[in-house]
Write a protein that holds these residues in place. Structure first.
Motif, PDB file in Angstrom:
ATOM      1  N   LYS A 131      26.289  17.291  12.885  1.00 21.90           N
ATOM      2  CA  LYS A 131      27.632  17.609  12.394  1.00 21.90           C
ATOM      3  C   LYS A 131      27.575  18.680  11.316  1.00 21.90           C
ATOM      4  N   LEU A 132      26.601  18.547  10.426  1.00 21.18           N
ATOM      5  CA  LEU A 132      26.467  19.541   9.358  1.00 21.18           C
ATOM      6  C   LEU A 132      26.215  20.928   9.924  1.00 21.18           C
ATOM      7  N   VAL A 133      25.308  21.012  10.893  1.00 20.21           N
ATOM      8  CA  VAL A 133      24.985  22.313  11.485  1.00 20.21           C
ATOM      9  C   VAL A 133      26.204  22.922  12.169  1.00 20.21           C
ATOM     10  N   HIS A 134      26.916  22.150  12.959  1.00 25.97           N
ATOM     11  CA  HIS A 134      28.098  22.679  13.657  1.00 25.97           C
ATOM     12  C   HIS A 134      29.190  23.080  12.676  1.00 25.97           C
ATOM     13  N   GLU A 135      29.289  22.379  11.559  1.00 24.98           N
ATOM     14  CA  GLU A 135      30.330  22.681  10.578  1.00 24.98           C
ATOM     15  C   GLU A 135      29.996  23.908   9.745  1.00 24.98           C
ATOM     16  N   ARG A 136      28.752  23.998   9.282  1.00 29.72           N
ATOM     17  CA  ARG A 136      28.389  25.067   8.345  1.00 29.72           C
ATOM     18  C   ARG A 136      27.801  26.295   9.029  1.00 29.72           C
ATOM     19  N   PHE A 137      27.236  26.133  10.231  1.00 31.66           N
ATOM     20  CA  PHE A 137      26.552  27.243  10.885  1.00 31.66           C
ATOM     21  C   PHE A 137      27.017  27.375  12.334  1.00 31.66           C
ATOM     22  N   PRO A 147      11.378   6.619   3.910  1.00 36.05           N
ATOM     23  CA  PRO A 147      11.772   5.539   3.003  1.00 36.05           C
ATOM     24  C   PRO A 147      13.281   5.573   2.798  1.00 36.05           C
ATOM     25  N   PRO A 148      13.839   4.570   2.103  1.00 32.41           N
ATOM     26  CA  PRO A 148      15.299   4.537   1.906  1.00 32.41           C
ATOM     27  C   PRO A 148      15.859   5.772   1.211  1.00 32.41           C
ATOM     28  N   THR A 149      15.035   6.438   0.395  1.00 33.67           N
ATOM     29  CA  THR A 149      15.516   7.605  -0.350  1.00 33.67           C
ATOM     30  C   THR A 149      15.269   8.924   0.384  1.00 33.67           C
ATOM     31  N   SER A 150      14.813   8.865   1.623  1.00 42.20           N
ATOM     32  CA  SER A 150      14.451  10.081   2.343  1.00 42.20           C
ATOM     33  C   SER A 150      15.664  10.964   2.607  1.00 42.20           C
ATOM     34  N   ASP A 151      15.404  12.272   2.664  1.00 48.11           N
ATOM     35  CA  ASP A 151      16.479  13.219   2.943  1.00 48.11           C
ATOM     36  C   ASP A 151      16.387  13.721   4.377  1.00 48.11           C
ATOM     37  N   LEU A 152      17.370  14.523   4.767  1.00 49.84           N
ATOM     38  CA  LEU A 152      17.376  15.165   6.074  1.00 49.84           C
ATOM     39  C   LEU A 152      16.825  16.582   5.910  1.00 49.84           C
ATOM     40  N   ASP A 153      15.719  16.862   6.572  1.00 45.38           N
ATOM     41  CA  ASP A 153      15.120  18.195   6.536  1.00 45.38           C
ATOM     42  C   ASP A 153      15.636  18.986   7.736  1.00 45.38           C
ATOM     43  N   LEU A 181      21.548  19.689  -0.992  1.00 41.19           N
ATOM     44  CA  LEU A 181      22.929  19.246  -1.108  1.00 41.19           C
ATOM     45  C   LEU A 181      23.058  17.814  -0.617  1.00 41.19           C
ATOM     46  N   ARG A 182      24.253  17.259  -0.768  1.00 46.21           N
ATOM     47  CA  ARG A 182      24.578  15.961  -0.183  1.00 46.21           C
ATOM     48  C   ARG A 182      25.695  16.156   0.838  1.00 46.21           C
ATOM     49  N   TYR A 183      25.529  15.498   1.976  1.00 49.37           N
ATOM     50  CA  TYR A 183      26.495  15.621   3.067  1.00 49.37           C
ATOM     51  C   TYR A 183      26.719  14.235   3.649  1.00 49.37           C
ATOM     52  N   HIS A 184      27.936  13.730   3.557  1.00 50.43           N
ATOM     53  CA  HIS A 184      28.262  12.374   4.013  1.00 50.43           C
ATOM     54  C   HIS A 184      27.285  11.348   3.438  1.00 50.43           C
TER      55      HIS A 184
END
Length: 240
Positions: free
Chosen positions: A11-17, A35-41, A57-60
């Motif tokens: 969703k992020l890719v389609h929205e921003r790019f 882990p629970p704190t992992s991010d999206l690369d 950034l943070r997204y949803h």
């Protein structure tokens, strides 16, 4: 892999790019080690500006690391990281799920990076190996000679990193930074039947508790695997 993470990343890719050529979701979310704190690369390939750049950034509610490239910037990082034997971008594209592929470059670059990862880095040169042995010998002497507990602990961390790098590069394996260095060493141990990753970690813990012998032992073992400690006779040329 987290389905929620994949859907959020797409969703992020389609929205921003909307004009992206390709995009990939990589890192621990895809590898199943998050882990629970992992991010999206998320790595994105654009035809031109505003790429290249990196953004956090943070997204949803998800923490996101964005790596936005042009084809030329991607090739630059691939070449630079292969020389350093730390294949961050290779992993972020070669070990991924494709989020978007508008022109075939998503699948092509994923396959290319996966093949380069599997092939491994360039072999360690003779002078590079001597330099690594010398640096490790110097750190080991510092540990044995130190009488300051805080200093010993900091030296122990340097020995952990330098020993892991010697073992990996000496065996033609990729390195990493931070946790990825430990993960690469643990992966090597599983394939080679060795125990460097656990022994080095135990050695550092022993130094923290006032005992240096376990760390001295595993570092010395690694040195002897590649020719032994090196001090006398070491010479390195300066810049031309």
């Amino acid at each position: 892999m987290s389905i929620a993470g994949f859907d959020t990343a797409r969703k992020l890719v389609h929205e921003r790019f909307p004009q992206a050529r390709a995009a990939w979701l990589g890192g621990s979310t895809v590898l199943g080690t998050a882990p629970p704190t992992s991010d999206l690369d998320i790595t994105v390939l654009l035809a031109g500006p505003p790429a290249p750049y990196r953004e956090s950034l943070r997204y949803h509610r998800w923490p996101v690391e964005l790596f936005v490239h042009t084809e030329s910037s991607m090739e630059y990082f691939l070449a630079t990281e292969r020389t350093a034997r730390k294949p961050t971008t290779l992993r972020l594209i070669g070990q991924t799920q494709i989020l978007l592929d508008s022109d075939g470059s998503g699948a092509y670059l994923q396959e290319k990076c996966a093949a380069l990862l599997a092939a491994g880095p360039e072999p360690l040169g003779v002078e590079e190996l001597r330099a690594e042995r010398y640096g490790l010998t110097d750190l080991l002497d510092d540990l044995v000679g130190s009488r300051d507990d805080d200093e010993r602990l900091l030296i122990a961390f340097g020995l952990w990193r330098a020993t892991a790098e010697l073992v990996l590069t000496g065996h033609g394996r990729w390195m990493g930074s931070g946790k990825w260095l430990h993960r690469e060493l643990a992966s090597f141990d599983r394939e080679a039947g060795t125990d460097y990753s656990h022994a080095l970690a135990r050695g550092v813990r022993s130094v923290a508790h006032g005992t240096i012998e376990p760390l001295v032992g595993i570092v010395t073992r690694a040195l002897h695997e590649f020719g032994g400690p090196l001090f006398d006779g070491f010479k390195a040329d300066g810049p031309g």
